[in-house]
Design a protein around this motif. Structure first.
Motif, PDB file in Angstrom:
ATOM      1  N   GLN A   1       0.858  -1.181   0.000  1.00  0.00           N
ATOM      2  CA  GLN A   1       0.000   0.000   0.000  1.00  0.00           C
ATOM      3  C   GLN A   1       0.893   1.229   0.000  1.00  0.00           C
ATOM      4  O   GLN A   1       1.715   1.416   0.898  1.00  0.00           O
ATOM      5  CB  GLN A   1      -0.923  -0.004   1.213  1.00  0.00           C
ATOM      6  CG  GLN A   1      -1.962   1.085   1.160  1.00  0.00           C
ATOM      7  CD  GLN A   1      -3.051   0.898   2.214  1.00  0.00           C
ATOM      8  OE1 GLN A   1      -3.035  -0.039   2.990  1.00  0.00           O
ATOM      9  NE2 GLN A   1      -4.005   1.809   2.212  1.00  0.00           N
TER      10      GLN A   1
ATOM     11  N   SER B   1      -0.439   4.475  -0.719  1.00  0.00           N
ATOM     12  CA  SER B   1      -1.246   5.596  -0.238  1.00  0.00           C
ATOM     13  C   SER B   1      -2.558   4.998   0.247  1.00  0.00           C
ATOM     14  O   SER B   1      -2.755   3.784   0.196  1.00  0.00           O
ATOM     15  CB  SER B   1      -1.486   6.632  -1.343  1.00  0.00           C
ATOM     16  OG  SER B   1      -2.517   6.195  -2.213  1.00  0.00           O
TER      17      SER B   1
ATOM     18  N   THR C   1      -5.362   4.912  -1.095  1.00  0.00           N
ATOM     19  CA  THR C   1      -6.166   4.271  -2.156  1.00  0.00           C
ATOM     20  C   THR C   1      -5.332   3.642  -3.259  1.00  0.00           C
ATOM     21  O   THR C   1      -5.870   3.292  -4.310  1.00  0.00           O
ATOM     22  CB  THR C   1      -7.120   5.298  -2.790  1.00  0.00           C
ATOM     23  OG1 THR C   1      -6.340   6.358  -3.366  1.00  0.00           O
ATOM     24  CG2 THR C   1      -8.103   5.853  -1.778  1.00  0.00           C
ATOM     25  N   GLN C   2      -4.029   3.500  -3.054  1.00  0.00           N
ATOM     26  CA  GLN C   2      -3.168   2.993  -4.115  1.00  0.00           C
ATOM     27  C   GLN C   2      -2.294   1.840  -3.624  1.00  0.00           C
ATOM     28  O   GLN C   2      -1.709   1.914  -2.538  1.00  0.00           O
ATOM     29  CB  GLN C   2      -2.300   4.124  -4.671  1.00  0.00           C
ATOM     30  CG  GLN C   2      -3.146   5.206  -5.313  1.00  0.00           C
ATOM     31  CD  GLN C   2      -2.336   6.444  -5.641  1.00  0.00           C
ATOM     32  OE1 GLN C   2      -1.335   6.734  -4.997  1.00  0.00           O
ATOM     33  NE2 GLN C   2      -2.771   7.168  -6.653  1.00  0.00           N
TER      34      GLN C   2
ATOM     35  N   ASN D   1      -3.210  -0.533 -13.421  1.00  0.00           N
ATOM     36  CA  ASN D   1      -2.319   0.385 -14.139  1.00  0.00           C
ATOM     37  C   ASN D   1      -0.921  -0.195 -14.227  1.00  0.00           C
ATOM     38  O   ASN D   1      -0.478  -0.914 -13.342  1.00  0.00           O
ATOM     39  CB  ASN D   1      -2.263   1.729 -13.396  1.00  0.00           C
ATOM     40  CG  ASN D   1      -3.618   2.379 -13.301  1.00  0.00           C
ATOM     41  OD1 ASN D   1      -4.061   3.026 -14.227  1.00  0.00           O
ATOM     42  ND2 ASN D   1      -4.298   2.187 -12.173  1.00  0.00           N
TER      43      ASN D   1
ATOM     44  N   LEU E   1      -0.937   8.804 -12.212  1.00  0.00           N
ATOM     45  CA  LEU E   1      -1.365   8.128 -10.994  1.00  0.00           C
ATOM     46  C   LEU E   1      -0.138   7.825 -10.163  1.00  0.00           C
ATOM     47  O   LEU E   1       0.981   7.839 -10.657  1.00  0.00           O
ATOM     48  CB  LEU E   1      -2.074   6.815 -11.335  1.00  0.00           C
ATOM     49  CG  LEU E   1      -3.358   6.927 -12.131  1.00  0.00           C
ATOM     50  CD1 LEU E   1      -3.819   5.541 -12.543  1.00  0.00           C
ATOM     51  CD2 LEU E   1      -4.439   7.598 -11.318  1.00  0.00           C
ATOM     52  N   PHE E   2      -0.353   7.520  -8.920  1.00  0.00           N
ATOM     53  CA  PHE E   2       0.744   7.130  -8.039  1.00  0.00           C
ATOM     54  C   PHE E   2       1.883   8.154  -8.101  1.00  0.00           C
ATOM     55  O   PHE E   2       3.039   7.801  -8.092  1.00  0.00           O
ATOM     56  CB  PHE E   2       1.293   5.745  -8.428  1.00  0.00           C
ATOM     57  CG  PHE E   2       0.251   4.663  -8.463  1.00  0.00           C
ATOM     58  CD1 PHE E   2      -0.096   3.996  -7.304  1.00  0.00           C
ATOM     59  CD2 PHE E   2      -0.383   4.328  -9.640  1.00  0.00           C
ATOM     60  CE1 PHE E   2      -1.053   3.001  -7.327  1.00  0.00           C
ATOM     61  CE2 PHE E   2      -1.339   3.338  -9.668  1.00  0.00           C
ATOM     62  CZ  PHE E   2      -1.677   2.674  -8.508  1.00  0.00           C
TER      63      PHE E   2
ATOM     64  N   GLY F   1      -0.057  -1.514 -10.612  1.00  0.00           N
ATOM     65  CA  GLY F   1      -0.686  -0.657  -9.616  1.00  0.00           C
ATOM     66  C   GLY F   1      -2.194  -0.803  -9.663  1.00  0.00           C
ATOM     67  O   GLY F   1      -2.772  -0.979 -10.737  1.00  0.00           O
TER      68      GLY F   1
ATOM     69  N   SER G   1      -5.489   1.368  -8.298  1.00  0.00           N
ATOM     70  CA  SER G   1      -5.944   2.607  -7.692  1.00  0.00           C
ATOM     71  C   SER G   1      -7.438   2.495  -7.422  1.00  0.00           C
ATOM     72  O   SER G   1      -8.221   2.252  -8.338  1.00  0.00           O
ATOM     73  CB  SER G   1      -5.662   3.772  -8.651  1.00  0.00           C
ATOM     74  OG  SER G   1      -6.122   4.977  -8.104  1.00  0.00           O
TER      75      SER G   1
ATOM     76  N   GLU H   1     -10.882   3.892  -6.979  1.00  0.00           N
ATOM     77  CA  GLU H   1     -11.495   5.131  -7.437  1.00  0.00           C
ATOM     78  C   GLU H   1     -12.999   4.943  -7.605  1.00  0.00           C
ATOM     79  O   GLU H   1     -13.480   3.816  -7.725  1.00  0.00           O
ATOM     80  CB  GLU H   1     -10.914   5.536  -8.794  1.00  0.00           C
ATOM     81  CG  GLU H   1      -9.427   5.749  -8.806  1.00  0.00           C
ATOM     82  CD  GLU H   1      -8.913   6.086 -10.202  1.00  0.00           C
ATOM     83  OE1 GLU H   1      -9.514   6.953 -10.848  1.00  0.00           O
ATOM     84  OE2 GLU H   1      -7.944   5.454 -10.626  1.00  0.00           O
TER      85      GLU H   1
END
Length: 196
Positions: A17, A19, A21-22, A55, A99-100, A116, A118, A120
């Motif tokens: 992890q 973040s 949400t990522q 991603n 992103l990221f 990745g 994400s 969303e």
């Protein structure tokens, strides 16, 4: 929450992890990987009206190429990554969303690639476009598109059927067909996935 499966390898769940949400997972020896399956483990669902966008890092900077999505309703997907380098060299990184942004392509685990995810809102995931030839083109997907397009065409056109006086023939003015075509082209240009 997530796992990946690559043919000939054990499933991997070692997402990191980066973040709130990522999430990312390193993938080794990507020269021998054409497809990977991403799936939810079933332990934790997405929040309502949310999903996960898969991603892949762009070779040309800190941006990422959108591969597709998984959701609570569709908890697995197959992503085609084998042609990403070829496609990137043809189309550049302009298709890759940023992103990221805080995560550099570095990890403590040796890696050739990085996937990745994400988390969303579904409305944002539905607007992202997958670059041509990166997602698997399946017969089922093509058949579904053609079926929906033709059903839409027939429903629209038959609502304008006119009887030819004195015969059992029915006609549709050519302008109706042209109007349907123009509307369909406009909608697919605005959102290539509108038919889904």
């Amino acid at each position: 929450m997530f796992s990946i499966l690559i043919a000939g390898r054990l499933p991997q769940i070692n997402f990191q992890q980066v973040s709130e949400t990522q999430f990312v997972i390193p993938i080794s020896d990507t020269d021998h990987v054409n497809h990977l399956v991403v799936f939810m483990t079933g332990q934790i669902p997405f929040p309502e009206n949310y999903g996960g966008g898969g991603n892949w890092p762009s070779a040309e900077g800190p941006s990422w190429i959108f591969l597709g999505k998984i959701t609570n309703v569709k908890p697995s997907a197959i992503f085609k990554i084998g042609k990403i380098k070829d496609v990137e060299s043809q189309i550049g990184s302009s298709l890759a969303p940023t992103l990221f942004s805080g995560f550099q392509h570095q990890t403590a685990i040796p890696t050739d690639g990085l996937l990745g995810i994400s988390v969303e809102p579904l409305s944002q995931l539905d607007q992202q476009i997958q670059p041509h030839d990166i997602t698997p083109s399946t017969v089922a997907s093509n058949v579904e598109f053609v079926s929906k397009m033709l059903n839409n065409f027939v429903n629209y056109v038959t609502s304008f059927v006119q009887n030819v006086p004195g015969t059992s023939e029915q006609i549709v003015p050519l302008s109706i067909v042209q109007t349907w075509y123009n509307n369909f082209q406009r909608r697919i240009n605005e959102n290539p996935n509108f038919w889904k």
